[in-house]
Design an enzyme around this catalytic site. Sequence first.
Site, PDB file in Angstrom:
ATOM      1  N   CYS A 129      99.031  14.282  -1.075  1.00 32.19           N
ATOM      2  CA  CYS A 129      97.711  13.715  -1.334  1.00 32.19           C
ATOM      3  C   CYS A 129      96.762  14.059  -0.187  1.00 32.19           C
ATOM      4  O   CYS A 129      97.170  14.417   0.917  1.00 32.19           O
ATOM      5  CB  CYS A 129      97.800  12.208  -1.604  1.00 32.19           C
ATOM      6  SG  CYS A 129      97.581  11.150  -0.181  1.00 32.19           S
ATOM      7  N   ASP A 147      84.034   8.940   7.157  1.00 35.32           N
ATOM      8  CA  ASP A 147      83.938   9.276   5.739  1.00 35.32           C
ATOM      9  C   ASP A 147      83.015  10.493   5.585  1.00 35.32           C
ATOM     10  O   ASP A 147      81.954  10.572   6.212  1.00 35.32           O
ATOM     11  CB  ASP A 147      83.383   8.089   4.941  1.00 35.32           C
ATOM     12  CG  ASP A 147      83.571   8.258   3.444  1.00 35.32           C
ATOM     13  OD1 ASP A 147      84.338   7.479   2.860  1.00 35.32           O
ATOM     14  OD2 ASP A 147      82.956   9.186   2.859  1.00 35.32           O
ATOM     15  N   HIS A 150     102.598   7.404   3.310  1.00 34.70           N
ATOM     16  CA  HIS A 150     101.941   7.307   2.010  1.00 34.70           C
ATOM     17  C   HIS A 150     102.251   5.981   1.335  1.00 34.70           C
ATOM     18  O   HIS A 150     103.397   5.615   1.133  1.00 34.70           O
ATOM     19  CB  HIS A 150     102.371   8.447   1.078  1.00 34.70           C
ATOM     20  CG  HIS A 150     101.638   8.401  -0.218  1.00 34.70           C
ATOM     21  ND1 HIS A 150     100.390   8.953  -0.395  1.00 34.70           N
ATOM     22  CD2 HIS A 150     101.952   7.799  -1.398  1.00 34.70           C
ATOM     23  CE1 HIS A 150      99.971   8.734  -1.616  1.00 34.70           C
ATOM     24  NE2 HIS A 150     100.906   8.027  -2.248  1.00 34.70           N
ATOM     25  N   GLY A 163      87.405   1.122  -8.298  1.00 36.00           N
ATOM     26  CA  GLY A 163      86.618   2.234  -7.780  1.00 36.00           C
ATOM     27  C   GLY A 163      87.372   3.131  -6.822  1.00 36.00           C
ATOM     28  O   GLY A 163      86.759   3.903  -6.082  1.00 36.00           O
ATOM     29  N   HIS A 222      95.644   6.854  -1.764  1.00 35.59           N
ATOM     30  CA  HIS A 222      96.378   6.619  -0.514  1.00 35.59           C
ATOM     31  C   HIS A 222      95.611   5.473   0.147  1.00 35.59           C
ATOM     32  O   HIS A 222      94.406   5.612   0.390  1.00 35.59           O
ATOM     33  CB  HIS A 222      96.383   7.888   0.346  1.00 35.59           C
ATOM     34  CG  HIS A 222      97.101   7.780   1.664  1.00 35.59           C
ATOM     35  ND1 HIS A 222      98.078   8.686   2.075  1.00 35.59           N
ATOM     36  CD2 HIS A 222      96.975   6.905   2.693  1.00 35.59           C
ATOM     37  CE1 HIS A 222      98.513   8.354   3.275  1.00 35.59           C
ATOM     38  NE2 HIS A 222      97.854   7.280   3.683  1.00 35.59           N
ATOM     39  N   HIS A 232      93.419   3.010   1.931  1.00 33.43           N
ATOM     40  CA  HIS A 232      92.449   3.215   3.011  1.00 33.43           C
ATOM     41  C   HIS A 232      91.495   2.048   3.062  1.00 33.43           C
ATOM     42  O   HIS A 232      91.123   1.489   2.038  1.00 33.43           O
ATOM     43  CB  HIS A 232      91.683   4.535   2.843  1.00 33.43           C
ATOM     44  CG  HIS A 232      91.073   4.736   1.498  1.00 33.43           C
ATOM     45  ND1 HIS A 232      91.822   5.099   0.392  1.00 33.43           N
ATOM     46  CD2 HIS A 232      89.795   4.627   1.059  1.00 33.43           C
ATOM     47  CE1 HIS A 232      91.032   5.217  -0.654  1.00 33.43           C
ATOM     48  NE2 HIS A 232      89.787   4.910  -0.280  1.00 33.43           N
ATOM     49  N   HIS A 263      87.716   1.095   4.093  1.00 32.73           N
ATOM     50  CA  HIS A 263      86.378   1.526   4.484  1.00 32.73           C
ATOM     51  C   HIS A 263      85.863   0.514   5.509  1.00 32.73           C
ATOM     52  O   HIS A 263      85.872  -0.697   5.246  1.00 32.73           O
ATOM     53  CB  HIS A 263      85.418   1.496   3.286  1.00 32.73           C
ATOM     54  CG  HIS A 263      85.749   2.454   2.193  1.00 32.73           C
ATOM     55  ND1 HIS A 263      85.078   3.646   2.016  1.00 32.73           N
ATOM     56  CD2 HIS A 263      86.670   2.388   1.195  1.00 32.73           C
ATOM     57  CE1 HIS A 263      85.562   4.272   0.955  1.00 32.73           C
ATOM     58  NE2 HIS A 263      86.535   3.530   0.429  1.00 32.73           N
TER      59      HIS A 263
END
Length: 122
Positions: free
Chosen positions: A5, A31, A47, A97, A102, A104, A106
């Site tokens: 990925c 990002d 992962h 969304g 994997h 993460h 934000h």
Amino acid sequence: MSHDCLFCKIARHEIPARVVYEDDQFLAFHDINPAAPVHLLLIPKHHIASLAEVGSDDSGWLARMVQLVPQLAAENGCNPLPEGGFRLVANTGIEGGQEVDHLHFHIMGGARPWSKRAAPAA
Ligand code: AMP
Ligand code: ZN
């Protein structure tokens, strides 16, 4: 186990990223399409698809990952509380969304206004 990925490849430095933090378990990077003046992604190097996959065996590293958030926010331009702050988001699943499968976080912050992409749903 090896995974193909996108974020596994970034974690292995096979795809470039603007890395701001790395240790043996985690990587944080900017990002590529920021929705706020500060927009970092924090990933575990191993992962795991999403928060939906987290179980009781994961409490140790997950707590460490959460503990990294305020440190990374402060070190990368989010303003201090009480006037500043940051937003922590973990999109999970299709209706959540999530586009990269994997896990993460934000981490978003900085002076407003931000992009409409980062706004909460009405
Ligand atoms: P999500 O929709 O929660 O799965 O978020 C995926 C995020 O990954 C989006 O905000 C993308 O802009 C970001 N992204 C996609 N590819 C890259 C990349 N190569 N480097 C950095 N960020 C990326
Ligand atoms: Zn992965």
